[in-house]
Design a protein around this motif. Sequence first.
Motif, PDB file in Angstrom:
ATOM      1  N   GLY A 117      12.919  64.858 -57.739  1.00  6.73           N
ATOM      2  CA  GLY A 117      12.768  65.229 -56.236  1.00  6.73           C
ATOM      3  C   GLY A 117      11.657  65.320 -55.764  1.00  6.73           C
ATOM      4  O   GLY A 117      11.221  65.292 -54.648  1.00  6.73           O
ATOM      5  N   GLN A 118      10.187  65.265 -56.512  1.00  7.13           N
ATOM      6  CA  GLN A 118       8.912  65.119 -56.687  1.00  7.13           C
ATOM      7  C   GLN A 118       8.573  64.056 -55.605  1.00  7.13           C
ATOM      8  O   GLN A 118       7.856  63.263 -54.539  1.00  7.13           O
ATOM      9  N   GLU A 120      10.987  61.896 -54.453  1.00  3.37           N
ATOM     10  CA  GLU A 120      12.061  61.900 -53.381  1.00  3.37           C
ATOM     11  C   GLU A 120      10.832  62.603 -52.116  1.00  3.37           C
ATOM     12  O   GLU A 120      11.389  61.684 -50.800  1.00  3.37           O
ATOM     13  N   ALA A 121      11.064  63.174 -52.353  1.00  2.00           N
ATOM     14  CA  ALA A 121       9.787  64.016 -50.941  1.00  2.00           C
ATOM     15  C   ALA A 121       8.778  63.075 -50.577  1.00  2.00           C
ATOM     16  O   ALA A 121       8.236  63.400 -49.758  1.00  2.00           O
ATOM     17  N   ALA A 122       8.341  62.561 -51.869  1.00  2.00           N
ATOM     18  CA  ALA A 122       6.945  62.234 -51.565  1.00  2.00           C
ATOM     19  C   ALA A 122       7.670  61.163 -50.317  1.00  2.00           C
ATOM     20  O   ALA A 122       6.820  59.995 -49.319  1.00  2.00           O
ATOM     21  N   LEU A 123       8.407  60.029 -51.067  1.00  2.00           N
ATOM     22  CA  LEU A 123       9.257  59.199 -49.962  1.00  2.00           C
ATOM     23  C   LEU A 123       9.166  59.094 -48.622  1.00  2.00           C
ATOM     24  O   LEU A 123       8.938  58.068 -47.758  1.00  2.00           O
ATOM     25  N   SER A 124      10.002  60.200 -49.029  1.00  2.00           N
ATOM     26  CA  SER A 124      10.168  60.870 -47.616  1.00  2.00           C
ATOM     27  C   SER A 124       9.249  61.496 -46.702  1.00  2.00           C
ATOM     28  O   SER A 124       9.622  60.971 -45.403  1.00  2.00           O
ATOM     29  N   ILE A 125       7.780  61.144 -47.040  1.00  2.00           N
ATOM     30  CA  ILE A 125       7.201  61.215 -45.950  1.00  2.00           C
ATOM     31  C   ILE A 125       6.395  60.330 -45.946  1.00  2.00           C
ATOM     32  O   ILE A 125       5.378  60.333 -45.415  1.00  2.00           O
ATOM     33  N   GLY A 126       6.932  58.832 -46.301  1.00  2.00           N
ATOM     34  CA  GLY A 126       6.830  57.901 -46.280  1.00  2.00           C
ATOM     35  C   GLY A 126       5.184  57.280 -46.689  1.00  2.00           C
ATOM     36  O   GLY A 126       4.878  56.325 -46.542  1.00  2.00           O
ATOM     37  N   MET A 127       4.697  57.848 -47.813  1.00  2.00           N
ATOM     38  CA  MET A 127       4.296  57.678 -49.501  1.00  2.00           C
ATOM     39  C   MET A 127       4.667  55.967 -49.877  1.00  2.00           C
ATOM     40  O   MET A 127       5.741  56.116 -50.189  1.00  2.00           O
TER      41      MET A 127
ATOM     42  N   ARG B  75       9.209  52.308 -44.622  1.00  2.00           N
ATOM     43  CA  ARG B  75       7.799  53.601 -44.768  1.00  2.00           C
ATOM     44  C   ARG B  75       7.610  54.259 -43.337  1.00  2.00           C
ATOM     45  O   ARG B  75       7.560  55.557 -43.114  1.00  2.00           O
ATOM     46  N   PHE B  85      14.973  68.934 -48.348  1.00  2.00           N
ATOM     47  CA  PHE B  85      15.774  68.922 -49.235  1.00  2.00           C
ATOM     48  C   PHE B  85      17.211  70.225 -49.577  1.00  2.00           C
ATOM     49  O   PHE B  85      15.857  71.139 -49.058  1.00  2.00           O
ATOM     50  N   ASN B  89      12.005  70.630 -53.325  1.00  2.00           N
ATOM     51  CA  ASN B  89      11.082  69.678 -53.764  1.00  2.00           C
ATOM     52  C   ASN B  89       9.773  70.071 -52.966  1.00  2.00           C
ATOM     53  O   ASN B  89       8.658  68.585 -52.944  1.00  2.00           O
ATOM     54  N   PHE B  91       5.341  70.202 -53.368  1.00  2.00           N
ATOM     55  CA  PHE B  91       4.837  69.890 -54.272  1.00  2.00           C
ATOM     56  C   PHE B  91       4.478  71.186 -55.007  1.00  2.00           C
ATOM     57  O   PHE B  91       3.371  71.801 -54.355  1.00  2.00           O
TER      58      PHE B  91
END
Lengths: 217, 244
Positions: A117-118, A120-127, B75, B85, B89, B91
Amino acid sequence: MEKFFSQSQEYLPFLLQGVSYTILVMMCAFALATGLGLILAFMRVSGIVPLAWVARTVIVVVRGIPGLVTLYYIYFVFPDFGVALTAVQAAIIGLGIAYSPYMAEVFRAGIEAIDRGQTEAALSIGMHWGLVMRRVVLPQAVRVALPPYGSTMVMLLKDSSLASTITVAELSLQGKLLASSTFENTTVFTLVALIYLAMSLPLTAFNAWLERKLRRS
Amino acid sequence: MSVIELKHVRKSFGTHEVISDVSFSVEPGEVVCIIGPSGSGKSTLLRCINGLETYQGGEIIVHGESVDATKPSIRHIRTRVSMVFQRFNLFPHRTALENVAEGPIYVKKERRAEVLARSRELLARVGLGAKMDAYPPQLSGGQQQRVAIARALGMNPDAILFDEPTSALDPELVGEVLSVMRSLADEGMTMVVVTHEMGFAREVADRVLFLDGGVLVEQGTPAEVLGRPQNARTQDFLRRVLPA
């Protein structure tokens, strides 16, 4: 006991000459193993099939060969192919390579311990992948990987004694030379053991300090 | 132009088809709730929209751009369609404020001072003005989910996707999250919400989609779908989830 202390004063300078080589080989091999281990670990978790396959193969092959044989190979076989290295260079490169699979697996375990999930969350903000690793996964993976990383460091310190077999005059070789010329086996090898222990303690303490520091932040 | 448009989308895991020929679109300012039994493909469908899952057939278009999870263009789409989510999720190694500021600073390369000021406003707006410097593990589930919503808003998205945002919460914490979502809807945010909260769907949604077995069985206004369902599967599902 009195004899031990008087002999120690006499033998220590000779042994400490070996310590400088032990530290040199250990530090450089450790840096090399860390670098190679990181590369292998990133290849394995990259999700790119050929890269992961190459990394897995390298890990299996190198881990399956004794470090001693790796050292012999680099020191005695490489010159046949025109690559002549000094004993210290061969020891550093050999130990660095021999330890890279363990490092790679320590790092991979740390990275894979982080919840999907970490990512996915990072990808979901466009990283992009590099940013996901640098900003989200690695800072968390470090905490997981640190204890086994510290153990590996201590293991490498002790295995730097393998360098003695290719003529590097590090601590264990100096001890052996001293013992065979004085026949004072007890004193000499007790001193050698104590010096290794004394070197491992600061490493352990540094690691414990780092763990505490990371846990707090 | 629709914010999000799905045309005959199909997805399968191996031979098992989890989404079959689903088409719908989401207009600016619209709140669309997707309901259906568990395993009906609701979450998978949502995850396809921002490329966390790939799909095998048809096309998903976000603001004129085709969604392809394997292309770098994904992206850019993700910066325009945020996601909230089920399990938050957040950080855990960054404070609430840092969580909100992360995307704008490191992905969109906006100026740090401006981002931090805006992030503080967003956290205040979701009722967490006093918790800016708390780390996620120090917050309750409801507070964490509100930080996650602020994080989604921080990207200044065209739409927000919510994947069962209240399903992991203790019952007494559900209300605070729903009320934040309700105020977003009132302010005109485009939202797609996968949810089991029928009350929320009834009161807030402009349109309700009922998904079952990967098929879009029925769609319409909440009054139509929840009040006078036409399809037998919808009727059966609602009988089981709605109190008599």
